[in-house]
Design a protein around this motif. Structure first.
Motif, mmCIF file in Angstrom:
data_model
loop_
_atom_site.group_PDB
_atom_site.id
_atom_site.type_symbol
_atom_site.label_atom_id
_atom_site.label_comp_id
_atom_site.label_asym_id
_atom_site.label_seq_id
_atom_site.Cartn_x
_atom_site.Cartn_y
_atom_site.Cartn_z
ATOM 1 N N LYS A 1 0.821 -1.216 0.000
ATOM 2 C CA LYS A 1 0.000 0.000 0.000
ATOM 3 C C LYS A 1 0.855 1.267 0.000
ATOM 4 N N THR A 2 2.096 1.151 0.500
ATOM 5 C CA THR A 2 2.989 2.315 0.617
ATOM 6 C C THR A 2 4.376 1.942 0.125
ATOM 7 N N ASP A 3 4.973 2.846 -0.649
ATOM 8 C CA ASP A 3 6.329 2.683 -1.172
ATOM 9 C C ASP A 3 7.159 3.838 -0.622
ATOM 10 N N ILE A 4 8.158 3.526 0.208
ATOM 11 C CA ILE A 4 9.052 4.549 0.746
ATOM 12 C C ILE A 4 10.378 4.408 0.012
ATOM 13 N N ASP A 5 10.710 5.409 -0.768
ATOM 14 C CA ASP A 5 11.899 5.416 -1.621
ATOM 15 C C ASP A 5 13.004 6.158 -0.873
ATOM 16 N N LEU A 6 14.114 5.492 -0.607
ATOM 17 C CA LEU A 6 15.203 6.080 0.175
ATOM 18 C C LEU A 6 16.303 6.682 -0.690
ATOM 19 N N ILE B 1 11.386 10.764 -10.019
ATOM 20 C CA ILE B 1 10.036 10.213 -10.148
ATOM 21 C C ILE B 1 9.151 10.744 -9.029
ATOM 22 N N THR B 2 7.865 10.812 -9.283
ATOM 23 C CA THR B 2 6.927 11.365 -8.302
ATOM 24 C C THR B 2 5.851 10.369 -7.883
ATOM 25 N N PRO C 1 6.707 3.055 -8.877
ATOM 26 C CA PRO C 1 6.697 2.195 -10.057
ATOM 27 C C PRO C 1 5.648 1.078 -9.944
ATOM 28 N N ILE C 2 5.153 0.829 -8.741
ATOM 29 C CA ILE C 2 4.110 -0.186 -8.558
ATOM 30 C C ILE C 2 2.805 0.304 -9.170
ATOM 31 N N GLY C 3 2.556 1.599 -9.088
ATOM 32 C CA GLY C 3 1.337 2.187 -9.642
ATOM 33 C C GLY C 3 0.911 3.408 -8.839
ATOM 34 N N ASN C 4 0.076 4.247 -9.441
ATOM 35 C CA ASN C 4 -0.300 5.497 -8.771
ATOM 36 C C ASN C 4 -1.294 5.293 -7.628
ATOM 37 N N TYR D 1 3.226 6.970 -2.265
ATOM 38 C CA TYR D 1 4.657 7.064 -2.569
ATOM 39 C C TYR D 1 5.272 8.194 -1.751
ATOM 40 N N HIS D 2 6.347 7.887 -1.045
ATOM 41 C CA HIS D 2 7.072 8.879 -0.253
ATOM 42 C C HIS D 2 8.558 8.702 -0.522
#
Length: 115
Positions: A76-81, A90-91, A94-97, A101-102
């Protein structure tokens, strides 16, 4: 009416490595001890490589990989480090909108190579 009761215990064997098509190094963080000596539940927190092509790593999440993340792992949540340069600005995930995404930049490999 008879109801079945199910339960599970987190294994002491960790981290559990998960194969996701198109990306690498995906692990279930379940089993790691928290600061209060409890354990993270399996199936709650995962870590993995970047999911989109960056540089020449040749990593790109496939449709099958995306399906597994959404339908089976229920991400449910993608935390990009990564930093902006590593993430290619990217905003959305990549899993989907539909995935929250944080980006929370931490010192990464690319940053260590700079002056």
């Amino acid at each position: 009416m008879i109801y079945n009761t199910y339960f599970f215990e987190t294994e002491d064997v960790f981290p559990r490595v998960i194969k996701i098509d198109g990306i690498t190094n995906v692990r279930d963080c379940g089993g790691w001890k928290t600061t209060d000596k409890k354990r993270i539940r399996q199936g709650l927190l995962y870590r993995g490589s970047e999911m989109n092509l960056v540089g020449n790593h040749g990593i790109e999440l496939t449709e099958e990989g995306r399906r597994v993340l959404v339908e089976e792992m229920m991400i449910k949540t993608d935390i990009d480090l990564r930093n902006d340069e590593e993430a290619l600005h990217i905003t959305e995930s990549p899993i989907g909108n539909h995935v929250n995404y944080h980006r929370k930049t931490i010192l990464g490999y690319m940053d260590m190579l700079k002056e």
